[in-house]
Design a protein around this motif. Structure first.
Motif, PDB file in Angstrom:
ATOM      1  N   PRO A  56       0.830  -1.209   0.000  1.00 43.97           N
ATOM      2  CA  PRO A  56       0.000   0.000   0.000  1.00 43.97           C
ATOM      3  C   PRO A  56       0.861   1.253   0.000  1.00 43.97           C
ATOM      4  O   PRO A  56       1.962   1.279   0.545  1.00 43.97           O
ATOM      5  CB  PRO A  56      -0.804  -0.128   1.295  1.00 43.97           C
ATOM      6  N   MET A  61      -3.885   4.557  -1.443  1.00 45.15           N
ATOM      7  CA  MET A  61      -4.873   4.585  -0.365  1.00 45.15           C
ATOM      8  C   MET A  61      -5.792   5.799  -0.466  1.00 45.15           C
ATOM      9  O   MET A  61      -6.998   5.696  -0.266  1.00 45.15           O
ATOM     10  CB  MET A  61      -4.163   4.567   0.980  1.00 45.15           C
ATOM     11  N   HIS A 144       4.967  -2.843   4.938  1.00 37.11           N
ATOM     12  CA  HIS A 144       4.239  -1.871   5.749  1.00 37.11           C
ATOM     13  C   HIS A 144       5.111  -1.569   6.966  1.00 37.11           C
ATOM     14  O   HIS A 144       6.148  -2.203   7.174  1.00 37.11           O
ATOM     15  CB  HIS A 144       2.887  -2.443   6.190  1.00 37.11           C
ATOM     16  N   ASP A 201      -5.200   2.678   9.650  1.00 39.34           N
ATOM     17  CA  ASP A 201      -5.123   1.915   8.413  1.00 39.34           C
ATOM     18  C   ASP A 201      -5.865   0.592   8.555  1.00 39.34           C
ATOM     19  O   ASP A 201      -6.595   0.173   7.645  1.00 39.34           O
ATOM     20  CB  ASP A 201      -3.652   1.672   8.065  1.00 39.34           C
ATOM     21  N   ASN A 205      -9.019  -0.105   6.190  1.00 41.78           N
ATOM     22  CA  ASN A 205      -8.654  -1.007   5.103  1.00 41.78           C
ATOM     23  C   ASN A 205      -8.924  -2.480   5.411  1.00 41.78           C
ATOM     24  O   ASN A 205      -8.862  -3.304   4.508  1.00 41.78           O
ATOM     25  CB  ASN A 205      -7.172  -0.824   4.763  1.00 41.78           C
TER      26      ASN A 205
END
Length: 222
Positions: A56, A61, A144, A201, A205
């Protein structure tokens, strides 16, 4: 890579996490920290492996904002007992400010994360008298910040009686384990900020996706 998962402790416990004691949570955080430390700040090397390209980014995003808003609207319509107006407003603020907090995420060192790190995919095995974490189902692994795995595990295993001080202690346990294993200095304040952003997040998500899936398939852990 396949492994025979027999004789495991706390396997498939997402629907009932009462067996996850503070000792289990601490062990899980210290063990997953070994993975996080191995690739911390080595993003180019991970990408060079060539076996995934789903990391991501701030651009991706924020471009998906209509999707995130639609998921929240759907969740509010389907499960008003869970997602009340004040929750919808909070989600909207997170989406509105996503360019800022995702920009902050991209300034932090990233690593290989499991990206589905919860009791659905984690258990323990005793080897030579020592409890060790066993994590499986890595098909969602991505790049991430390490706190992304931390946020998801705590969201699943902690309860409403947990205090902020207890959360801070667990976040610090993870930070110290990653720092020790990587040999890098990791600022506690920045680590806490990363945890806060990772929670946002995760909410936008992943939790919203869980709510959507729960509309058609019952998830006991919800």
């Amino acid at each position: 890579m396949m492994e025979c998962l027999t004789g495991m402790e706390l396997m498939d416990t997402a629907d009932d996490v009462s067996g996850w004691t503070p000792e289990h949570i601490g062990q899980a955080l210290r063990d997953i920290a070994q993975v996080h430390a191995r690739w911390l700040g080595r993003e180019d090397e991970v990408r060079a492996m060539g076996w995934f390209d789903n990391a991501p980014t701030r651009r991706a995003m924020t471009a998906a904002a209509p999707l995130w808003r639609g998921l929240i609207q759907h969740g509010r319509d389907e499960f008003p007992e869970w997602i009340r107006p004040e929750h919808t407003a909070r989600f909207q603020r997170m989406i509105d400010t996503m360019p800022e907090w995702w920009a902050a995420i991209e300034k932090m060192p990233r690593t290989l994360v499991h990206n589905d790190f919860n009791p659905r995919n984690a258990a323990f095995r005793t080897v030579d008298g020592e409890r060790r974490l066993c994590v499986y189902d890595w098909e969602l692994a991505t790049l991430h910040i390490p706190q992304r795995d931390l946020a998801e595990l705590l969201a699943f295993t902690l309860n409403t009686n947990t205090t902020l001080d207890q959360v801070r202690e667990l976040v610090e346990t993870h930070r110290q384990a990653v720092a020790a294993a990587s040999g890098q200095e990791l600022d506690p304040a920045q680590w806490w900020d990363g945890f806060r952003f990772a929670l946002r997040d995760y909410a936008v998500n992943r939790v919203a996706m869980y709510v959507l899936a729960h509309s058609g398939k019952h998830y006991g852990f919800m």
